[in-house]
Design an enzyme around this catalytic site. Structure first.
Site, PDB file in Angstrom:
ATOM      1  N   SER A   1     -31.197  53.348 -15.984  1.00  0.00           N
ATOM      2  CA  SER A   1     -29.724  53.524 -16.532  1.00  0.00           C
ATOM      3  C   SER A   1     -28.879  52.457 -16.103  1.00  0.00           C
ATOM      4  CB  SER A   1     -29.083  54.714 -16.543  1.00  0.00           C
ATOM      5  OG  SER A   1     -28.045  55.104 -17.257  1.00  0.00           O
TER       6      SER A   1
ATOM      7  N   ASP B   1     -24.620  50.087 -21.417  1.00  0.00           N
ATOM      8  CA  ASP B   1     -25.314  49.771 -20.143  1.00  0.00           C
ATOM      9  C   ASP B   1     -26.876  49.623 -20.547  1.00  0.00           C
ATOM     10  OD1 ASP B   1     -26.222  52.289 -21.235  1.00  0.00           O
ATOM     11  OD2 ASP B   1     -26.453  53.443 -19.351  1.00  0.00           O
TER      12      ASP B   1
ATOM     13  N   ASP C   1     -29.710  50.922 -20.648  1.00  0.00           N
ATOM     14  CA  ASP C   1     -30.687  51.637 -21.617  1.00  0.00           C
ATOM     15  C   ASP C   1     -29.858  51.932 -23.002  1.00  0.00           C
ATOM     16  OD1 ASP C   1     -29.214  53.694 -20.069  1.00  0.00           O
ATOM     17  OD2 ASP C   1     -30.581  54.981 -20.299  1.00  0.00           O
TER      18      ASP C   1
ATOM     19  N   ASP D   1     -27.267  54.321 -23.495  1.00  0.00           N
ATOM     20  CA  ASP D   1     -26.879  55.489 -24.052  1.00  0.00           C
ATOM     21  C   ASP D   1     -25.506  55.743 -23.867  1.00  0.00           C
ATOM     22  OD1 ASP D   1     -27.125  55.494 -21.304  1.00  0.00           O
ATOM     23  OD2 ASP D   1     -28.274  57.473 -21.316  1.00  0.00           O
TER      24      ASP D   1
HETATM   25 MG    MG Z   1     -27.705  54.923 -19.361  1.00  0.00          MG
END
Ligand code: MG
Length: 464
Positions: A106, A250, A252, A254
């Protein structure tokens, strides 16, 4: 096998520094345990498992390790490749898979990586599901498949296209109106997985895009967490481009952070507040967030006359509470927006769509919309804690500070709604520290709350 002491093990995953606590051996152990858990839980001989990763340079290595481990316990792997975490989670339900593994750390710096485990619902494992899986890591032998029962591997290169289709299908998204409006946006994906879907989404929505860091090669050009202090490059780019908004994910994808048209990073709390404001123009129903999220969201919910429910910190806790409450929108103050119309997980693509739709409907510059809200300051602090219970200290604070509202779902949260301030204390799930977070209309008032908590807890937080 010995699990390194400094490996961070949480309910929904394991995280560590590549080559130190996080090695292929550790990854194989956890992935095989997850596969064994899925076989036992589903009773299926060959459960399907969706596998995806963000752009970190260690990602392909760990994907190979995870793949081998899952095959070795008889799971069929569906590899979606480099993809945002929400894209991988969305693919789980599409394939009616038994679960999924996302290889992503993340927002953590580049030297970290992690595995996150998801259930058949396309949501991360929760505190009830995790122990059964963890038992295969520590106590129980892993039942390996024989040579003729090994799992297969297939590749799915349509996961992003399907996810994009779902985002464009949000019922109140006016795709034609947005295309006509032609917003000018700066997009920064920090060389992460957001590039797999966000440029296509913005293109479909007719945006004029200035792209930064769109090569998903995992060489993050700056600290990858999209907090305001890391976004100077985007702020400049927004000013230079005369853009309506800057969009930052960020690694990834999300979480989404916003830079306003004036070139100011407005803080991640605004992402959820603005997305919620938009959804509540079209839907009436409860909103859910965690106990550490800004009061901004309370103001937005109150203005629309709906209830805000607060859940313990952790994405899965918010998602479960949303399910339970029948929430129309929810998420976390870190830029993680959850829209049940698409799925019950944080999704930057969803957040982008909602924010652009809000700008379209309100016909105001983002800076004007932001200026309508009370400005709050959040102050964060932490204290070392020993192993003892914190309940006595929480009791003392609860009685000592005399807050009109108190919440003990996750540590202690004290709330003074009339003065628009609150204080939240909770033990970290992964480190021996106590987190203290306070919010108030002024920095002084927020700092004073933190100081009161520190004094009440010193010298040892567990002292009676
Ligand atoms: Mg993330």
């Amino acid at each position: 096998m010995l699990i390194p002491d400094d490996l961070m093990v949480s309910v929904s995953g394991v995280r560590g520094r590549v080559g130190e606590s996080l090695t292929p051996e550790v990854v194989v152990r956890f992935a095989a345990a997850f596969g064994a858990y899925l076989r036992e839980r589903t009773g299926q001989a060959r459960p399907r498992v969706v596998l995806g990763r963000d752009s970190r340079t260690s990602g392909p290595m760990f994907v190979h390790a995870v793949t081998a481990a899952l095959q070795s316990v008889g799971c069929d792997v569906i590899d979606v490749g480099l993809a945002p975490t929400p894209t991988t989670l969305y693919a789980i339900r599409h394939h009616q898979a038994a679960g999924g593994i996302v290889v992503t750390a993340s927002h953590n710096p580049v030297e970290w990586n992690a595995l996150k485990f998801a259930s058949a619902a396309g949501m991360f494992l929760d505190a009830e599901e995790a122990p059964a899986m963890r038992a295969f890591v520590s106590d129980r032998p892993i039942p390996r498949a024989a040579w003729n029962q090994l799992g297969s591997v297939s590749f799915d290169d349509q996961a992003a296209a399907r996810h994009l289709h779902a985002v464009l299908g949000i019922p109140f998204l006016d795709v034609e109106g947005l295309r006509r409006r032609r917003f000018r946006v700066v997009l920064d994906c920090v060389r992460g997985a957001g590039s797999v879907i966000l440029p296509r989404l913005l293109d479909t929505l007719g945006c004029d895009v200035v792209g930064l860091n769109l090569d998903p090669d995992g060489h993050f050009p700056r600290a990858p967490e999209p907090i305001a202090e890391n976004l100077a490059e985007v702020e400049t780019a927004v000013c230079e481009a005369g853009a309506d908004v800057g969009l930052v994910t960020d690694p990834d994808a999300d979480r989404l952070a916003l830079v306003s048209n004036t070139g100011r990073a407005i803080g991640e709390d605004f992402t959820l507040a603005l997305a919620t404001q938009l959804v509540l123009r079209h839907r009436r129903g409860p909103v859910v967030t965690n106990l550490s999220t800004s009061r901004l969201l309370e103001d937005v919910a109150a203005a629309a006359g709906v209830r805000l429910r607060r859940a313990p910190v952790g994405e899965i806790n918010v998602a479960r509470a949303m399910e339970h409450e029948g929430a129309v929108v929810g998420g976390e103050g870190n830029g993680g927006v959850i829209l049940p119309d698409v799925h019950l997980t944080r999704d930057a693509a969803v957040a982008v769509a909602l924010v652009l739709q809000l700008l379209l409907e309100r016909r105001l510059p983002l800076s004007d919309i932001v200026a309508e809200h009370t400005a709050y300051t959040i102050v964060k602090d932490k204290l070392p804690r020993d192993a003892g219970s914190l309940e006595d200290a929480y009791d003392a604070l609860e009685h000592g500070l005399g807050a009109p509202r108190s919440d003990r779902q996750d540590g202690l949260r004290l709330d003074w709604p009339g003065e628009r301030r609150w204080l939240h204390l909770r033990a970290s799930g992964t480190e021996p520290i106590l987190r203290i977070i306070a919010e108030a209309p002024t920095a002084e008032a927020a700092r004073a709350l933190v100081e009161q908590a520190r004094q009440a807890l010193s010298p040892t937080p567990s002292a009676p």
